[in-house]
Write a protein that holds these residues in place. Structure first.
Motif, mmCIF file in Angstrom:
data_model
loop_
_atom_site.group_PDB
_atom_site.id
_atom_site.type_symbol
_atom_site.label_atom_id
_atom_site.label_comp_id
_atom_site.label_asym_id
_atom_site.label_seq_id
_atom_site.Cartn_x
_atom_site.Cartn_y
_atom_site.Cartn_z
ATOM 1 N N LEU A 1 0.739 -0.990 -0.018
ATOM 2 C CA LEU A 1 0.034 0.209 -0.029
ATOM 3 C C LEU A 1 0.848 1.215 -0.070
ATOM 4 C CD1 LEU A 1 -3.001 -1.098 2.154
ATOM 5 C CD2 LEU A 1 -2.962 -0.598 -0.053
ATOM 6 N N LEU A 2 1.886 1.275 0.649
ATOM 7 C CA LEU A 2 2.875 2.580 0.697
ATOM 8 C C LEU A 2 3.541 2.663 -0.584
ATOM 9 C CD1 LEU A 2 4.522 2.102 4.463
ATOM 10 C CD2 LEU A 2 2.655 3.958 3.507
ATOM 11 N N LEU A 3 3.929 1.447 -1.032
ATOM 12 C CA LEU A 3 4.537 1.512 -2.601
ATOM 13 C C LEU A 3 3.434 2.094 -3.557
ATOM 14 C CD1 LEU A 3 6.984 0.985 -4.302
ATOM 15 C CD2 LEU A 3 6.103 -1.577 -4.597
ATOM 16 N N MET A 4 2.449 1.632 -3.502
ATOM 17 C CA MET A 4 1.334 2.267 -4.506
ATOM 18 C C MET A 4 1.140 3.609 -4.418
ATOM 19 S SD MET A 4 -1.208 -1.201 -4.745
ATOM 20 C CE MET A 4 -2.646 -0.155 -5.183
ATOM 21 N N ALA A 5 1.068 4.118 -2.939
ATOM 22 C CA ALA A 5 0.797 5.548 -2.628
ATOM 23 C C ALA A 5 2.003 6.273 -3.157
ATOM 24 C CB ALA A 5 0.552 5.756 -1.394
ATOM 25 N N SER A 6 2.999 5.954 -3.111
ATOM 26 C CA SER A 6 4.454 6.398 -3.428
ATOM 27 C C SER A 6 4.399 6.631 -4.945
ATOM 28 C CB SER A 6 5.779 6.124 -2.685
ATOM 29 O OG SER A 6 5.828 4.660 -3.163
ATOM 30 N N LEU A 7 4.176 5.631 -5.523
ATOM 31 C CA LEU A 7 4.334 5.525 -7.094
ATOM 32 C C LEU A 7 2.856 6.365 -7.882
ATOM 33 C CD1 LEU A 7 4.993 1.797 -7.881
ATOM 34 C CD2 LEU A 7 6.517 3.719 -8.012
ATOM 35 N N HIS A 8 2.145 6.277 -7.203
ATOM 36 C CA HIS A 8 0.863 7.385 -7.361
ATOM 37 C C HIS A 8 1.389 8.701 -7.486
ATOM 38 C CE1 HIS A 8 -2.960 9.711 -6.748
ATOM 39 N NE2 HIS A 8 -3.309 8.963 -7.816
ATOM 40 N N ASP A 9 1.959 9.138 -6.167
ATOM 41 C CA ASP A 9 2.404 10.609 -6.152
ATOM 42 C C ASP A 9 3.428 10.952 -6.997
ATOM 43 O OD1 ASP A 9 0.581 10.784 -4.119
ATOM 44 O OD2 ASP A 9 2.137 10.584 -2.472
ATOM 45 N N LEU A 10 4.437 9.793 -7.521
ATOM 46 C CA LEU A 10 5.427 10.356 -8.069
ATOM 47 C C LEU A 10 4.946 10.509 -9.961
ATOM 48 C CD1 LEU A 10 8.495 8.043 -7.023
ATOM 49 C CD2 LEU A 10 8.229 10.581 -7.076
ATOM 50 N N PHE A 11 4.140 9.510 -10.101
ATOM 51 C CA PHE A 11 3.741 9.620 -11.549
ATOM 52 C C PHE A 11 2.474 9.994 -12.049
ATOM 53 C CE2 PHE A 11 6.826 5.723 -11.182
ATOM 54 C CZ PHE A 11 7.949 6.333 -11.717
ATOM 55 N N LEU A 12 1.505 10.175 -11.133
ATOM 56 C CA LEU A 12 0.212 10.408 -11.486
ATOM 57 C C LEU A 12 -0.289 12.133 -10.889
ATOM 58 C CD1 LEU A 12 -1.765 7.426 -11.236
ATOM 59 C CD2 LEU A 12 -0.746 8.169 -13.387
ATOM 60 N N LEU A 13 0.657 12.371 -10.135
ATOM 61 C CA LEU A 13 0.356 13.831 -9.786
ATOM 62 C C LEU A 13 1.072 14.746 -10.153
ATOM 63 C CD1 LEU A 13 -0.373 13.351 -5.727
ATOM 64 C CD2 LEU A 13 -2.046 13.697 -7.761
#
Length: 55
Positions: A43-55
């Motif tokens: 979950l932490l990895l998915m949240a960090s990847l979301h922040d990096l690539f989609l925001l």
């Protein structure tokens, strides 16, 4: 006065061996805890990847 039966503290048999203290590595090797930590890590990895690539 103290009688002779009070002074004899020896036992006929050795006491049962106590379980050894188990440390942190034993706790981390338990499957439910490892599954929980894996889910939290994903979950932490998915949240960090979301922040990096989609925001």
């Amino acid at each position: 006065m103290i009688g002779p039966e009070m002074l004899d503290t020896s036992r006929g048999q050795d006491p049962a061996p106590t379980e050894e203290a188990r440390g942190c590595l034993f706790a981390l090797s338990q499957p439910p805890l490892m599954i929980f930590l894996t889910v939290i890590g994903v979950l932490l990895l998915m949240a960090s990847l979301h922040d990096l690539f989609l925001l």
